[in-house]
Scaffold this active site. Structure first.
Site, PDB file in Angstrom:
ATOM      1  N   ASP A  44      21.241 -19.803  37.323  1.00 15.77           N
ATOM      2  CA  ASP A  44      19.877 -20.307  37.175  1.00 15.77           C
ATOM      3  C   ASP A  44      19.087 -19.185  36.521  1.00 15.77           C
ATOM      4  OD1 ASP A  44      17.204 -21.033  37.480  1.00 15.77           O
ATOM      5  OD2 ASP A  44      17.635 -22.181  39.304  1.00 15.77           O
ATOM      6  N   TYR A  77       3.969 -26.561  28.037  1.00 17.46           N
ATOM      7  CA  TYR A  77       5.277 -26.525  27.347  1.00 17.46           C
ATOM      8  C   TYR A  77       5.111 -25.836  25.986  1.00 17.46           C
ATOM      9  CZ  TYR A  77       9.581 -27.909  25.030  1.00 17.46           C
ATOM     10  OH  TYR A  77      10.771 -27.873  24.348  1.00 17.46           O
ATOM     11  N   LYS A 137       6.849 -22.347  24.338  1.00 14.10           N
ATOM     12  CA  LYS A 137       7.611 -22.261  23.085  1.00 14.10           C
ATOM     13  C   LYS A 137       6.916 -21.352  22.056  1.00 14.10           C
ATOM     14  CE  LYS A 137      11.262 -24.586  24.280  1.00 14.10           C
ATOM     15  NZ  LYS A 137      12.602 -23.994  24.298  1.00 14.10           N
ATOM     16  N   ARG A 174      17.263  -9.401  28.311  1.00 16.08           N
ATOM     17  CA  ARG A 174      17.233  -8.017  28.825  1.00 16.08           C
ATOM     18  C   ARG A 174      18.602  -7.588  29.332  1.00 16.08           C
ATOM     19  NH1 ARG A 174      17.380  -3.610  29.597  1.00 16.08           N
ATOM     20  NH2 ARG A 174      15.901  -2.116  30.492  1.00 16.08           N
TER      21      ARG A 174
HETATM   22  P1  NDP Z   1      18.883 -31.037  28.020  1.00 15.51           P
HETATM   23  O1  NDP Z   1      18.057 -31.415  29.193  1.00 15.51           O
HETATM   24  O2  NDP Z   1      19.900 -32.004  27.531  1.00 15.51           O
HETATM   25  O3  NDP Z   1      19.579 -29.626  28.271  1.00 15.51           O
HETATM   26  C1  NDP Z   1      18.885 -28.571  28.889  1.00 15.51           C
HETATM   27  C2  NDP Z   1      19.879 -27.532  29.336  1.00 15.51           C
HETATM   28  O4  NDP Z   1      19.146 -26.442  29.925  1.00 15.51           O
HETATM   29  C3  NDP Z   1      20.833 -28.055  30.385  1.00 15.51           C
HETATM   30  O5  NDP Z   1      22.119 -27.597  30.093  1.00 15.51           O
HETATM   31  C4  NDP Z   1      20.329 -27.445  31.679  1.00 15.51           C
HETATM   32  O6  NDP Z   1      21.431 -27.181  32.553  1.00 15.51           O
HETATM   33  C5  NDP Z   1      19.762 -26.125  31.169  1.00 15.51           C
HETATM   34  N1  NDP Z   1      18.786 -25.554  32.091  1.00 15.51           N
HETATM   35  C6  NDP Z   1      17.588 -26.044  32.473  1.00 15.51           C
HETATM   36  N2  NDP Z   1      17.030 -25.257  33.405  1.00 15.51           N
HETATM   37  C7  NDP Z   1      17.911 -24.231  33.630  1.00 15.51           C
HETATM   38  C8  NDP Z   1      17.923 -23.110  34.491  1.00 15.51           C
HETATM   39  N3  NDP Z   1      16.903 -22.854  35.320  1.00 15.51           N
HETATM   40  N4  NDP Z   1      18.983 -22.277  34.451  1.00 15.51           N
HETATM   41  C9  NDP Z   1      20.015 -22.520  33.625  1.00 15.51           C
HETATM   42  N5  NDP Z   1      20.079 -23.572  32.795  1.00 15.51           N
HETATM   43  C10 NDP Z   1      19.034 -24.426  32.794  1.00 15.51           C
HETATM   44  O7  NDP Z   1      17.816 -30.738  26.858  1.00 15.51           O
HETATM   45  P2  NDP Z   1      18.013 -30.159  25.374  1.00 15.51           P
HETATM   46  O8  NDP Z   1      19.429 -29.956  25.050  1.00 15.51           O
HETATM   47  O9  NDP Z   1      17.217 -31.023  24.479  1.00 15.51           O
HETATM   48  O10 NDP Z   1      17.246 -28.784  25.517  1.00 15.51           O
HETATM   49  C11 NDP Z   1      17.800 -27.550  25.118  1.00 15.51           C
HETATM   50  C12 NDP Z   1      16.704 -26.671  24.539  1.00 15.51           C
HETATM   51  O11 NDP Z   1      16.172 -27.303  23.367  1.00 15.51           O
HETATM   52  C13 NDP Z   1      15.507 -26.452  25.474  1.00 15.51           C
HETATM   53  O12 NDP Z   1      15.115 -25.104  25.379  1.00 15.51           O
HETATM   54  C14 NDP Z   1      14.424 -27.364  24.889  1.00 15.51           C
HETATM   55  O13 NDP Z   1      13.144 -26.892  25.161  1.00 15.51           O
HETATM   56  C15 NDP Z   1      14.762 -27.277  23.410  1.00 15.51           C
HETATM   57  N6  NDP Z   1      14.233 -28.341  22.586  1.00 15.51           N
HETATM   58  C16 NDP Z   1      14.575 -29.656  22.816  1.00 15.51           C
HETATM   59  C17 NDP Z   1      14.053 -30.649  21.991  1.00 15.51           C
HETATM   60  C18 NDP Z   1      14.342 -32.089  22.218  1.00 15.51           C
HETATM   61  O14 NDP Z   1      13.595 -32.936  21.646  1.00 15.51           O
HETATM   62  N7  NDP Z   1      15.381 -32.450  22.961  1.00 15.51           N
HETATM   63  C19 NDP Z   1      13.202 -30.326  20.848  1.00 15.51           C
HETATM   64  C20 NDP Z   1      12.908 -28.925  20.734  1.00 15.51           C
HETATM   65  C21 NDP Z   1      13.425 -27.981  21.540  1.00 15.51           C
HETATM   66  P3  NDP Z   1      21.439 -27.425  34.134  1.00 15.51           P
HETATM   67  O15 NDP Z   1      20.457 -28.531  34.416  1.00 15.51           O
HETATM   68  O16 NDP Z   1      22.859 -27.777  34.419  1.00 15.51           O
HETATM   69  O17 NDP Z   1      21.033 -26.098  34.686  1.00 15.51           O
HETATM   70  C1  8X3 Z   2      10.562 -30.732  22.347  1.00 14.91           C
HETATM   71  C2  8X3 Z   2       9.733 -31.319  21.267  1.00 14.91           C
HETATM   72  O1  8X3 Z   2       7.710 -32.774  20.799  1.00 14.91           O
HETATM   73  O2  8X3 Z   2       9.171 -33.415  22.642  1.00 14.91           O
HETATM   74  O3  8X3 Z   2      10.545 -29.355  22.241  1.00 14.91           O
HETATM   75  O4  8X3 Z   2       7.696 -31.501  22.835  1.00 14.91           O
HETATM   76  S1  8X3 Z   2       8.507 -32.296  21.924  1.00 14.91           S
END
Ligand code: NDP
Ligand code: 8X3
Length: 257
Positions: free
Chosen positions: A64, A157, A161, A125
């Protein structure tokens, strides 16, 4: 091209969505993998599949990223074969809720800031000093278009970012006198578990986000990451922003319904 065979890549949040797709594309290019998430069963299953399919080595860990001591311990205790991380994909992240700031749940803010900002910092880090010692490495942060603007119901959020963007640019400057590369890949609407998590498991509401147009899929972002990490070592792609063709801004989407 930068040859990824035998390189060690660590992907945070590899249990789902973009992180999982990035792990697959890095394995297809020959990387050995450290795969972490809270759902360790999922990263373990993914690692086993990639080992079988591409013959790569993997180490799966329950982590985590919000817990500083857990992060420090995890990276200190990596098996010897995985200790020299070449590529770090800081992907673990999430949004919680979409309410206006003045009515929002404060716990949601803590979750987003602790994961998207502090978690990314803790992992960086723990990993970057080894890269500096070896004078090689590439850090790719998964940011968002939310790091480049704002929208109603998204202030916290978006703030997280924006922080990722600032950390990416600041770290690149910190590492000027090294060979280490620092990049950000910033997606717009990508259909993953992201909106299901954001709306606390409300799949109907999550589905509506992507209704009536073709959103990005996780593999589109994995393609971009693969491009960024395979540039020759004298080339740094600092930022890559990726939209679905039907989207031109946060809520400016050409929906057909
Ligand atoms: P998902 O929810 O499909 O995946 C998120 C991943 O982050 C999971 O594997 C989850 O694993 C992990 N995660 C969340 N919290 C923790 C934690 N505390 N410790 C370790 N792992 C964690 O979403 P996405 O694949 O879409 O998101 C991935 C990244 O892309 C994020 O940073 C998101 O902000 C970014 N993003 C997504 C967009 C979208 O539209 N989908 C657009 C722009 C950016 P688990 O729950 O097993 O810990
Ligand atoms: C996720 C993109 O527009 O759903 O980073 O916030 S948005």
């Amino acid at each position: 091209m930068f040859d990824l065979r035998g390189k060690i890549a660590c992907v945070t949040g590899a249990s789902s969505g973009i992180g999982k797709a990035v792990a697959c594309s890095l394995a297809s290019a020959g990387c050995d993998l450290i795969l972490v998430a809270r759902r360790v069963d999922k990263v373990d299953e993914l690692g086993g599949y990639l080992k079988e399919k591409y013959g790569v080595k993997y180490f799966a860990g329950k982590l985590d990223v919000r817990h500083r001591e857990e992060v420090e311990k995890f990276f200190k205790q990596l098996p010897k074969d995985f200790a020299g991380i070449d590529i770090l994909i800081n992907n673990a992240g999430l949004a919680k809720g979409a309410s206006p700031l003045h009515t929002d749940k404060i716990d949601n803010w803590d979750t987003m800031i602790d994961t998207n900002v502090k978690g990314l910092l803790y992992v960086s880090r723990a990993v970057v000093p080894g890269m500096v010692e070896r004078d090689r490495g590439h850090i790719i942060n998964i940011g968002s278009i939310a790091g480049r603007g704002t929208y109603p119901g998204g202030s916290v959020y978006c703030a997280t970012k924006h922080a990722v963007n600032a950390i990416t640019n600041g770290l690149r400057k910190d590492l000027t006198n090294t060979s280490i590369r620092v990049s950000t890949v910033d997606p717009a609407f990508t259909e993953t578990e992201f909106s299901i998590v954001r709306f606390d498991g409300d799949t109907e509401r999550a589905k509506k986000v992507y209704e009536g147009f073709q959103p990005l899929v996780a593999e589109d972002i994995a393609d971009a990451v693969l491009f960024v990490v395979t540039r020759p070592s004298h080339v740094t792609i600092s930022d890559m922003v990726i939209y679905p063709t039907a989207q031109s801004d946060f809520h400016l989407v050409n929906r057909k319904n």
